[in-house]
Design an enzyme around this catalytic site. Structure first.
Site, PDB file in Angstrom:
ATOM      1  N   MET A   1       0.838  -1.193   0.000  1.00  0.00           N
ATOM      2  CA  MET A   1       0.000   0.000   0.000  1.00  0.00           C
ATOM      3  C   MET A   1       0.876   1.247   0.000  1.00  0.00           C
ATOM      4  O   MET A   1       2.034   1.205   0.413  1.00  0.00           O
ATOM      5  CB  MET A   1      -0.899   0.012   1.231  1.00  0.00           C
ATOM      6  CG  MET A   1      -1.959  -1.079   1.215  1.00  0.00           C
ATOM      7  SD  MET A   1      -3.624  -0.453   1.076  1.00  0.00           S
ATOM      8  CE  MET A   1      -3.807   0.412   2.620  1.00  0.00           C
ATOM      9  N   CYS A   2       0.312   2.339  -0.428  1.00  0.00           N
ATOM     10  CA  CYS A   2       1.019   3.610  -0.510  1.00  0.00           C
ATOM     11  C   CYS A   2       0.934   4.343   0.829  1.00  0.00           C
ATOM     12  O   CYS A   2       0.285   3.899   1.759  1.00  0.00           O
ATOM     13  CB  CYS A   2       0.416   4.457  -1.619  1.00  0.00           C
ATOM     14  SG  CYS A   2       0.273   3.602  -3.203  1.00  0.00           S
ATOM     15  N   GLU A   3       1.595   5.488   0.904  1.00  0.00           N
ATOM     16  CA  GLU A   3       1.473   6.344   2.079  1.00  0.00           C
ATOM     17  C   GLU A   3       1.229   7.776   1.641  1.00  0.00           C
ATOM     18  O   GLU A   3       1.731   8.222   0.604  1.00  0.00           O
ATOM     19  CB  GLU A   3       2.707   6.250   2.979  1.00  0.00           C
ATOM     20  CG  GLU A   3       2.832   4.904   3.667  1.00  0.00           C
ATOM     21  CD  GLU A   3       3.652   4.971   4.951  1.00  0.00           C
ATOM     22  OE1 GLU A   3       3.740   6.060   5.556  1.00  0.00           O
ATOM     23  OE2 GLU A   3       4.194   3.931   5.346  1.00  0.00           O
ATOM     24  N   ILE A  78       3.903   8.489  -1.463  1.00  0.00           N
ATOM     25  CA  ILE A  78       4.890   7.506  -1.908  1.00  0.00           C
ATOM     26  C   ILE A  78       4.120   6.245  -2.304  1.00  0.00           C
ATOM     27  O   ILE A  78       3.150   5.873  -1.655  1.00  0.00           O
ATOM     28  CB  ILE A  78       5.962   7.198  -0.845  1.00  0.00           C
ATOM     29  CG1 ILE A  78       5.342   6.779   0.485  1.00  0.00           C
ATOM     30  CG2 ILE A  78       6.888   8.383  -0.668  1.00  0.00           C
ATOM     31  CD1 ILE A  78       6.363   6.357   1.525  1.00  0.00           C
TER      32      ILE A  78
END
Length: 257
Positions: A1-3, A78
């Protein structure tokens, strides 16, 4: 997963401290190696830096860390790719013009093969994130052909985000440069810093800052992130389905979808 990383402040503020911590998670302390991006609003202008390379190794990210841009609204991201290949066109944040303003959007989660309605706004890349952003703006444009105040627009944003959440994981940040909207599907935190300011220490790199020496007593700065960026401060966690609207560092509306 992204942040995700967002900031809302009542004075132009640099986000180098938080940005430096987030960039470590792009390949050094975290697995998010598939690109990064950040957008800084300057009035109605929007300065965007993006790179499909890992942020911990990106020369563009190094440039941003050495160049303390001051802004009242910031959206950063990100990426750990799920849908769509690793390339510049799939790198967040995404930007579109609506009502004569630059709208900026970043998403954390997966919506599978979601494509949404394709009318005025169309995706450039092939991510579910950009498809959702275009679908959201198409809904807004259909409901309000002319500009409206955020208070009138807010129910449309919340309803749309709740619908996307029903299709998968949908944590997001959205702004037109005046306000910052966030929606939590699974994971999102925030912290509001105001006087009396104190020291902060990043979790992902050996870096400390004393905000008292960097601010005035009237400053208010809210930072929103997927996970807390510091380990000596108390971050507030959102519940699934919770949303908030920020302006000048203050929460002006919030609710549960």
């Amino acid at each position: 997963m992204c942040e995700l990383l967002g900031m809302s402040a009542n004075v132009p503020t640099d986000i180098v401290f938080s940005f430096t911590g987030l960039m470590q998670r792009g390949g050094r302390t975290g697995p998010h190696r598939d690109g990064w991006g950040i957008g800084f609003y300057e009035g109605r202008g929007l300065r965007v830096f993006q790179d499909p390379a890992a942020s911990s190794e990106s020369e563009v990210a190094n440039l941003v860390q050495r160049y303390p841009i001051k802004s009242e609204v910031v959206i950063g991201h990100i990426r750990q790719a799920n849908v769509g290949k690793v390339c510049l066109s799939n790198t967040h944040p995404f930007v579109r013009e609506l009502w004569g303003r630059n709208w900026c959007f970043a998403h954390n989660g997966q919506l599978g093969e979601f494509r949404g309605q394709v009318t005025f706004y169309r995706p450039v890349g092939d991510t579910d994130s950009e498809a959702a952003f275009c679908d959201l703006l198409n809904r807004v444009r259909a409901a309000f052909p002319e500009p409206v105040e955020i208070e009138q627009l807010l129910p449309v944003l919340v309803e749309a985000c709740a619908g996307y959440r029903g299709k998968g994981v949908f944590n997001c940040l959205l702004s037109d440069g005046d306000w910052l909207f966030c929606f939590c599907s699974t994971k999102l935190v925030h912290i509001t810093r105001r006087a009396p300011f104190g020291p902060a220490r990043l979790k992902d790199v050996d870096l400390n800052v004393d905000f008292q020496s960097e601010t005035t007593p009237n400053d208010v700065v809210t930072v929103i992130a997927t996970e807390a960026l510091t380990d000596n401060e108390t971050w507030q966690r959102y519940e699934p389905g919770q949303w908030a609207l920020w302006r000048h560092g203050e929460c002006i509306a919030q609710g549960q979808s």
